[in-house]
Motif scaffolding. Structure first.
Motif, PDB file in Angstrom:
ATOM      1  N   LEU A 134       0.960  -1.054   0.146  1.00  0.00           N
ATOM      2  CA  LEU A 134       0.017   0.119   0.209  1.00  0.00           C
ATOM      3  C   LEU A 134       0.862   1.223   0.009  1.00  0.00           C
ATOM      4  O   LEU A 134       2.030   1.283   0.501  1.00  0.00           O
ATOM      5  CB  LEU A 134      -0.866   0.106   1.158  1.00  0.00           C
ATOM      6  N   GLY A 135       0.415   2.147  -0.646  1.00  0.00           N
ATOM      7  CA  GLY A 135       1.370   3.547  -0.571  1.00  0.00           C
ATOM      8  C   GLY A 135       0.386   4.701  -1.029  1.00  0.00           C
ATOM      9  O   GLY A 135      -0.652   4.906  -1.407  1.00  0.00           O
ATOM     10  N   LEU A 136       1.223   5.848  -0.876  1.00  0.00           N
ATOM     11  CA  LEU A 136       0.532   7.109  -1.351  1.00  0.00           C
ATOM     12  C   LEU A 136       0.344   7.072  -3.029  1.00  0.00           C
ATOM     13  O   LEU A 136      -0.476   7.945  -3.359  1.00  0.00           O
ATOM     14  CB  LEU A 136       1.657   8.315  -1.177  1.00  0.00           C
ATOM     15  N   TRP A 137       0.637   6.239  -3.678  1.00  0.00           N
ATOM     16  CA  TRP A 137       0.442   6.202  -5.080  1.00  0.00           C
ATOM     17  C   TRP A 137      -0.984   5.705  -5.358  1.00  0.00           C
ATOM     18  O   TRP A 137      -1.429   6.038  -6.521  1.00  0.00           O
ATOM     19  CB  TRP A 137       1.384   5.075  -6.091  1.00  0.00           C
ATOM     20  N   MET A 138      -1.562   5.193  -4.382  1.00  0.00           N
ATOM     21  CA  MET A 138      -3.047   4.794  -4.595  1.00  0.00           C
ATOM     22  C   MET A 138      -3.792   6.213  -4.522  1.00  0.00           C
ATOM     23  O   MET A 138      -4.919   6.159  -4.998  1.00  0.00           O
ATOM     24  CB  MET A 138      -3.244   3.881  -3.410  1.00  0.00           C
ATOM     25  N   LEU A 139      -3.414   7.049  -3.880  1.00  0.00           N
ATOM     26  CA  LEU A 139      -4.291   8.260  -3.561  1.00  0.00           C
ATOM     27  C   LEU A 139      -4.811   8.868  -5.068  1.00  0.00           C
ATOM     28  O   LEU A 139      -5.750   8.962  -5.396  1.00  0.00           O
ATOM     29  CB  LEU A 139      -3.693   9.276  -2.762  1.00  0.00           C
ATOM     30  N   PRO A 140      -3.540   9.421  -5.793  1.00  0.00           N
ATOM     31  CA  PRO A 140      -3.994  10.093  -6.908  1.00  0.00           C
ATOM     32  C   PRO A 140      -4.721   9.151  -8.068  1.00  0.00           C
ATOM     33  O   PRO A 140      -5.710   9.421  -8.861  1.00  0.00           O
ATOM     34  CB  PRO A 140      -2.540  10.587  -7.556  1.00  0.00           C
ATOM     35  N   LEU A 141      -4.411   7.731  -8.051  1.00  0.00           N
ATOM     36  CA  LEU A 141      -4.923   6.837  -8.823  1.00  0.00           C
ATOM     37  C   LEU A 141      -6.749   6.698  -8.547  1.00  0.00           C
ATOM     38  O   LEU A 141      -7.461   6.754  -9.304  1.00  0.00           O
ATOM     39  CB  LEU A 141      -4.264   5.613  -8.920  1.00  0.00           C
ATOM     40  N   GLY A 142      -6.841   6.588  -7.310  1.00  0.00           N
ATOM     41  CA  GLY A 142      -8.202   6.535  -6.784  1.00  0.00           C
ATOM     42  C   GLY A 142      -8.949   7.890  -7.102  1.00  0.00           C
ATOM     43  O   GLY A 142     -10.239   7.767  -7.634  1.00  0.00           O
ATOM     44  N   ILE A 143      -8.385   8.885  -6.950  1.00  0.00           N
ATOM     45  CA  ILE A 143      -8.952  10.207  -7.283  1.00  0.00           C
ATOM     46  C   ILE A 143      -9.371  10.483  -8.600  1.00  0.00           C
ATOM     47  O   ILE A 143     -10.456  10.890  -9.339  1.00  0.00           O
ATOM     48  CB  ILE A 143      -8.195  11.691  -6.980  1.00  0.00           C
ATOM     49  N   VAL A 144      -8.402   9.968  -9.695  1.00  0.00           N
ATOM     50  CA  VAL A 144      -8.686  10.191 -11.237  1.00  0.00           C
ATOM     51  C   VAL A 144      -9.688   9.108 -11.418  1.00  0.00           C
ATOM     52  O   VAL A 144     -10.427   9.395 -12.397  1.00  0.00           O
ATOM     53  CB  VAL A 144      -7.328   9.652 -11.942  1.00  0.00           C
ATOM     54  N   LEU A 197     -12.351   8.240  -9.543  1.00  0.00           N
ATOM     55  CA  LEU A 197     -13.463   8.719  -8.904  1.00  0.00           C
ATOM     56  C   LEU A 197     -13.994  10.200  -9.909  1.00  0.00           C
ATOM     57  O   LEU A 197     -14.992  10.273  -9.978  1.00  0.00           O
ATOM     58  CB  LEU A 197     -13.287   9.101  -7.517  1.00  0.00           C
ATOM     59  N   ALA A 198     -12.937  10.594 -10.445  1.00  0.00           N
ATOM     60  CA  ALA A 198     -13.244  11.999 -11.173  1.00  0.00           C
ATOM     61  C   ALA A 198     -13.965  11.434 -12.503  1.00  0.00           C
ATOM     62  O   ALA A 198     -14.621  12.879 -12.922  1.00  0.00           O
ATOM     63  CB  ALA A 198     -11.787  12.696 -11.636  1.00  0.00           C
ATOM     64  N   ASP A 199     -14.036  10.426 -12.968  1.00  0.00           N
ATOM     65  CA  ASP A 199     -14.915  10.150 -14.073  1.00  0.00           C
ATOM     66  C   ASP A 199     -16.222  10.273 -13.917  1.00  0.00           C
ATOM     67  O   ASP A 199     -16.929  10.501 -14.505  1.00  0.00           O
ATOM     68  CB  ASP A 199     -14.714   8.668 -14.781  1.00  0.00           C
ATOM     69  N   ASP A 200     -16.690  10.052 -12.498  1.00  0.00           N
ATOM     70  CA  ASP A 200     -18.044  10.038 -12.201  1.00  0.00           C
ATOM     71  C   ASP A 200     -18.230  11.217 -11.206  1.00  0.00           C
ATOM     72  O   ASP A 200     -19.590  11.439 -11.007  1.00  0.00           O
ATOM     73  CB  ASP A 200     -18.373   8.911 -11.181  1.00  0.00           C
ATOM     74  N   VAL A 201     -17.393  12.067 -10.545  1.00  0.00           N
ATOM     75  CA  VAL A 201     -17.586  13.258  -9.858  1.00  0.00           C
ATOM     76  C   VAL A 201     -17.432  14.496 -10.400  1.00  0.00           C
ATOM     77  O   VAL A 201     -16.042  14.695 -10.675  1.00  0.00           O
ATOM     78  CB  VAL A 201     -16.979  13.126  -8.203  1.00  0.00           C
ATOM     79  N   ARG A 210     -13.159  16.114 -11.334  1.00  0.00           N
ATOM     80  CA  ARG A 210     -12.896  16.103 -12.377  1.00  0.00           C
ATOM     81  C   ARG A 210     -12.399  17.550 -12.814  1.00  0.00           C
ATOM     82  O   ARG A 210     -11.191  17.586 -13.376  1.00  0.00           O
ATOM     83  CB  ARG A 210     -14.011  16.094 -13.524  1.00  0.00           C
ATOM     84  N   ARG A 211     -13.065  18.639 -12.414  1.00  0.00           N
ATOM     85  CA  ARG A 211     -12.543  19.840 -12.390  1.00  0.00           C
ATOM     86  C   ARG A 211     -11.039  20.251 -11.845  1.00  0.00           C
ATOM     87  O   ARG A 211     -10.058  20.717 -12.277  1.00  0.00           O
ATOM     88  CB  ARG A 211     -13.316  21.029 -12.000  1.00  0.00           C
ATOM     89  N   VAL A 212     -11.179  19.611 -10.516  1.00  0.00           N
ATOM     90  CA  VAL A 212      -9.663  19.612  -9.810  1.00  0.00           C
ATOM     91  C   VAL A 212      -8.700  18.911 -10.612  1.00  0.00           C
ATOM     92  O   VAL A 212      -7.575  19.340 -10.704  1.00  0.00           O
ATOM     93  CB  VAL A 212     -10.004  19.010  -8.380  1.00  0.00           C
ATOM     94  N   THR A 213      -8.779  17.572 -11.057  1.00  0.00           N
ATOM     95  CA  THR A 213      -7.878  16.658 -11.358  1.00  0.00           C
ATOM     96  C   THR A 213      -7.530  17.483 -12.784  1.00  0.00           C
ATOM     97  O   THR A 213      -6.305  17.438 -13.317  1.00  0.00           O
ATOM     98  CB  THR A 213      -8.370  15.386 -11.975  1.00  0.00           C
ATOM     99  N   ASP A 214      -8.192  18.057 -13.683  1.00  0.00           N
ATOM    100  CA  ASP A 214      -8.043  18.792 -14.752  1.00  0.00           C
ATOM    101  C   ASP A 214      -7.093  19.797 -14.418  1.00  0.00           C
ATOM    102  O   ASP A 214      -6.068  19.770 -15.194  1.00  0.00           O
ATOM    103  CB  ASP A 214      -9.327  19.387 -15.457  1.00  0.00           C
ATOM    104  N   ARG A 215      -7.343  20.686 -13.540  1.00  0.00           N
ATOM    105  CA  ARG A 215      -6.319  21.782 -13.110  1.00  0.00           C
ATOM    106  C   ARG A 215      -4.951  21.156 -12.712  1.00  0.00           C
ATOM    107  O   ARG A 215      -3.790  21.628 -13.040  1.00  0.00           O
ATOM    108  CB  ARG A 215      -6.962  22.543 -11.981  1.00  0.00           C
ATOM    109  N   VAL A 216      -5.023  19.935 -11.861  1.00  0.00           N
ATOM    110  CA  VAL A 216      -3.767  19.321 -11.395  1.00  0.00           C
ATOM    111  C   VAL A 216      -2.766  18.854 -12.698  1.00  0.00           C
ATOM    112  O   VAL A 216      -1.669  18.906 -12.904  1.00  0.00           O
ATOM    113  CB  VAL A 216      -3.930  18.174 -10.701  1.00  0.00           C
ATOM    114  N   LEU A 217      -3.448  18.153 -13.568  1.00  0.00           N
ATOM    115  CA  LEU A 217      -3.040  17.655 -14.708  1.00  0.00           C
ATOM    116  C   LEU A 217      -2.282  18.775 -15.662  1.00  0.00           C
ATOM    117  O   LEU A 217      -1.238  18.484 -16.281  1.00  0.00           O
ATOM    118  CB  LEU A 217      -4.021  16.631 -15.681  1.00  0.00           C
ATOM    119  N   GLU A 218      -3.176  19.725 -15.672  1.00  0.00           N
ATOM    120  CA  GLU A 218      -2.675  20.959 -16.621  1.00  0.00           C
ATOM    121  C   GLU A 218      -1.344  21.441 -15.898  1.00  0.00           C
ATOM    122  O   GLU A 218      -0.288  21.925 -16.670  1.00  0.00           O
ATOM    123  CB  GLU A 218      -3.572  22.018 -16.709  1.00  0.00           C
ATOM    124  N   TRP A 219      -1.152  21.731 -14.647  1.00  0.00           N
ATOM    125  CA  TRP A 219      -0.365  22.143 -13.892  1.00  0.00           C
ATOM    126  C   TRP A 219       1.004  21.307 -14.003  1.00  0.00           C
ATOM    127  O   TRP A 219       2.163  21.570 -14.256  1.00  0.00           O
ATOM    128  CB  TRP A 219      -0.525  22.051 -12.300  1.00  0.00           C
TER     129      TRP A 219
END
Length: 111
Positions: free
Chosen positions: A60-70, A72-76, A80-89
């Motif tokens: 288990l590790g912190l690598w799981m957090l961004p993957l889980g958020i991504v 969930l972002a497909d449905d929330v 999605r807006r937050v991950t779009d900003r982070v991916l752009e950054w």
């Protein structure tokens, strides 16, 4: 930028990140991101986020957090807006995280 253009940019950025995963995980993540896998994507995203809390344990590790958020972002939409900003950054500030070459004085940034 229209919604369709934003969606295309998001998919392009996510595809760059997915290509950085080991081949076995690439297949699983692409399968989970299909619209028909919503019934499994949401619990998988939640479990990945919960698993990241126990990052001190082996596997288990912190690598799981961004993957889980991504996932969930497909449905929330809010995620999605937050991950779009982070991916752009990330693409702007850390292109090597997405597999692009680092810009050097004699080489322009690869997009």
């Amino acid at each position: 930028m229209s919604d369709a253009e934003r969606d295309q940019e998001r998919e392009r950025r996510l595809d760059l990140l997915i290509r950085r995963l080991p081949e076995r995980f690439q297949h699983v993540v692409r399968w989970l991101r299909r619209p028909s896998a919503k019934w499994l994507r949401i619990p998988a995203g939640v479990l990945l986020i919960i698993g990241s809390i126990f990052s001190i344990l082996p596997i288990l590790g912190l690598w799981m957090l961004p993957l889980g958020i991504v996932l969930l972002a497909d449905d929330v939409p809010m995620l999605r807006r937050v991950t779009d900003r982070v991916l752009e950054w990330i693409e702007r500030r850390r292109p090597h995280w997405m597999g692009a070459l680092r810009p050097t004085p004699d080489r322009k940034e690869v997009r």
